[in-house]
Design an enzyme around this catalytic site. Structure first.
Site, PDB file in Angstrom:
ATOM      1  N   GLU A 176       0.824  -1.212   0.000  1.00 19.72           N
ATOM      2  CA  GLU A 176       0.000   0.000   0.000  1.00 19.72           C
ATOM      3  C   GLU A 176       0.860   1.264   0.000  1.00 19.72           C
ATOM      4  O   GLU A 176       0.785   2.103   0.902  1.00 19.72           O
ATOM      5  CB  GLU A 176      -0.944  -0.004   1.209  1.00 19.72           C
ATOM      6  N   GLU A 210      -5.463  -8.265  -1.310  1.00 19.58           N
ATOM      7  CA  GLU A 210      -6.102  -8.160   0.006  1.00 19.58           C
ATOM      8  C   GLU A 210      -7.569  -7.825  -0.195  1.00 19.58           C
ATOM      9  O   GLU A 210      -7.905  -6.934  -0.981  1.00 19.58           O
ATOM     10  CB  GLU A 210      -5.509  -7.030   0.851  1.00 19.58           C
TER      11      GLU A 210
HETATM   12  C1  BG6 Z   1      -4.369  -3.322   4.878  1.00 14.98           C
HETATM   13  C2  BG6 Z   1      -3.004  -3.725   5.351  1.00 14.98           C
HETATM   14  O1  BG6 Z   1      -4.452  -1.952   4.875  1.00 14.98           O
HETATM   15  O2  BG6 Z   1      -5.468  -3.704   5.626  1.00 14.98           O
HETATM   16  C3  BG6 Z   1      -2.968  -4.920   6.274  1.00 14.98           C
HETATM   17  O3  BG6 Z   1      -2.149  -3.952   4.262  1.00 14.98           O
HETATM   18  C4  BG6 Z   1      -4.126  -4.834   7.228  1.00 14.98           C
HETATM   19  O4  BG6 Z   1      -1.727  -4.948   6.909  1.00 14.98           O
HETATM   20  C5  BG6 Z   1      -5.418  -4.859   6.417  1.00 14.98           C
HETATM   21  O5  BG6 Z   1      -4.133  -5.792   8.214  1.00 14.98           O
HETATM   22  C6  BG6 Z   1      -6.682  -4.902   7.242  1.00 14.98           C
HETATM   23  O6  BG6 Z   1      -6.668  -3.845   8.137  1.00 14.98           O
HETATM   24  P1  BG6 Z   1      -6.867  -4.056   9.687  1.00 14.98           P
HETATM   25  O7  BG6 Z   1      -6.616  -2.739  10.264  1.00 14.98           O
HETATM   26  O8  BG6 Z   1      -8.271  -4.522   9.854  1.00 14.98           O
HETATM   27  O9  BG6 Z   1      -5.878  -5.081  10.094  1.00 14.98           O
END
Ligand code: BG6
Length: 475
Positions: A175, A367
């Site tokens: 990101e 993701e």
């Molecule tokens: C993304 C990141 O922004 O979101 C991850 O790359 C992160 O590292 C994921 O875990 C989900 O966000 P969160 O805050 O729910 O863990």
């Protein structure tokens, strides 16, 4: 059996995504140095602390460092063909600027990659995922310093050389656009955000962009056949109203995100970025050599997708909603998750089309997922979680991926976030669970660390086995 069809191409890569600092634990084992995560026990929103504190769940994570073999076996049981993980830079260079790499750290990832290979799982490796060595933050102010380019280069040359033949797919920075919103977590920048000048912030972003292009160049030279992607936080932005002023606000906000992948895919800063720098007094040091390095464009564009936001030009309507690192104005048509992240499956199709239309580079969703509280239940003596809400979320998003593929978008693969429960990046909780696999560990650090298959485990295995044919239609 009725004949089923699927828009997903043969060889589509199915799997899950993780980051070292959120699952490995063993924060001070194997010669590892500290990373910025060791001074962020409460996640991104809280100020950093001075040193490691025992309330930091990431110190133990879910103990993947010791349990990777059984975890990868579970991924294989679901039929994964790809597993996204990051290398903790501070396992390889404990201080970031050490003369020699740490052999124990290198050997750990050898074991992990060898285990993946046993099951035919391709590793998809993020070189830097919110875990800059702490010493680089303290000594250099992270990516604000040009020195980081050379230090990152030494690190990537080391791991490219070591994992030659074991890793084909690489991502340079997780990101990368998030550095504008979370400078410490994303860029290892110690200066508090409020005190950071725009010039320093964009200079840091520039250094990362140069380092990313350099890594792409080096991978292409050292590892023929390897594929390197940039990784951006994707968040489609809708105008709150049809007022053209709102649409201009959307365009400006979009540009702030798209600039990063525009540079990665086109090899130079776009005109709108130059205008922004000019009008905001941002004077960047961009050398002729930097410009040359930036022409090494990526093989594919990867991104995270969790939610969309709205934008408005009307200050009275500019409400800050919850969101993934950058929140936005909430959309009155959408519902939020328990953590207030608005759920928008169609937004994934929109973003896939937008990116494909813009760059014509293969896309990889690396993701996507639902963070939710889960309840462990006992069904006929078997512990599980009946997570239909997660199945619905993932089904609806994956269906939209199929729609985008039918639209003609080239999609390489999909790795859901946190296939096994892990520590949240934003809130540092374990109770914000994303996994198909439940991990018995709680926010207070208690728990056995045992693993249990959730209902979504079998559901995802069916999706993978049918190459997406088992997905139900969604809006
Ligand atoms: C993304 C990141 O922004 O979101 C991850 O790359 C992160 O590292 C994921 O875990 C989900 O966000 P969160 O805050 O729910 O863990």
């Amino acid at each position: 059996m009725p004949e089923t069809t699927t828009p997903f191409p043969q060889g589509f890569l199915w799997g899950g995504a993780t980051a070292a600092n959120q699952l490995e634990g063993a924060y001070a084992e194997g010669g590892k140095g500290l990373s910025i995560q060791d001074v962020m026990p409460q996640g991104i929103m809280s100020p950093r602390v001075d040193g490691p504190t025992q309330d930091n769940l990431k110190q133990v994570g879910i103990d993947f460092y010791h349990r990777y073999a059984t975890d990868i076996a579970l991924f294989a049981e679901m039929g994964f063909s790809v597993f996204r993980l990051s290398i903790a830079w501070s396992r390889i260079f404990p201080n970031g600027d050490d003369a020699e790499p740490c052999e124990e750290g290198l050997a750990f990832y050898d074991r992990v990659f060898d285990e993946c290979a046993r099951y035919g799982i391709e590793p998809l490796v993020t070189l830097s995922h919110y875990e800059t060595p702490l010493a680089l933050a303290d000594k250099y102010n992270g990516w604000v310093s040009r020195d980081l380019i050379g230090l990152y280069e030494r690190y990537v040359r080391t791991v490219f050389d070591r994992y030659r033949g074991k890793v084909t797919y690489w991502l340079t920075f997780n990101e990368i656009n998030s550095v504008l919103h979370a400078p410490l977590m994303s860029g290892g920048i110690n200066t508090p955000k409020e005190q950071l000048t725009k010039t320093d912030l964009f200079q840091a972003a520039h250094h990362e962009l140069v380092a990313s292009a350099l890594a792409t160049k080096i991978a292409h030279e050292m590892l023929p056949g390897s594929q390197v992607g940039c990784m951006v936080l994707a968040m489609p932005i809708y105008p709150l109203t049809p007022d053209p002023a709102d649409m201009i606000a959307v365009m400006d906000a979009d540009h702030a995100n798209l600039m990063f992948s525009d540079v990665h895919t086109r090899g130079a800063y776009p005109g709108y970025a130059q205008r922004y720098f000019r009008e905001n007094g941002i004077e960047l040091e961009i050398t002729p050599e930097d410009r040359d390095i930036l022409t090494n464009t990526v093989d594919f564009v990867s991104f995270s997708y969790y939610m969309s936001i709205c934008e408005t030009a009307d200050p009275a309507k500019k409400i800050a909603g919850e969101g993934n690192i950058m929140g936005g104005v909430p959309n009155p048509y959408l519902k939020g998750s328990e953590w207030g992240w608005q759920i928008d499956p169609a937004g994934l199709r929109i973003v896939l089309n937008q990116f494909w239309d813009r760059w014509q580079k293969p896309l990889f969703i690396v993701e996507n997922g639902l963070g939710a509280t889960d309840e462990l239940v006992d069904i006929d003596g078997v512990k599980t979680v009946l997570d239909d809400y997660r199945i619905d979320y993932l089904n609806d998003h994956l269906y939209q991926v199929g729609e985008a593929i039918a639209d003609g978008v080239e999609v390489m693969g999909y790795t859901s976030w946190g296939p096994i429960d892990l520590v949240s990046a934003s809130t540092a909780q374990l109770s914000k669970r994303y996994g198909f696999i439940y991990v018995d560990r709680n926010d207070d650090g208690t728990g056995t660390l045992e693993r249990y298959r959730k209902k979504s485990f079998g559901w995802y295995a069916d999706v993978i086995a049918s190459n997406g044919a088992s997905l139900r239609p969604s809006r």
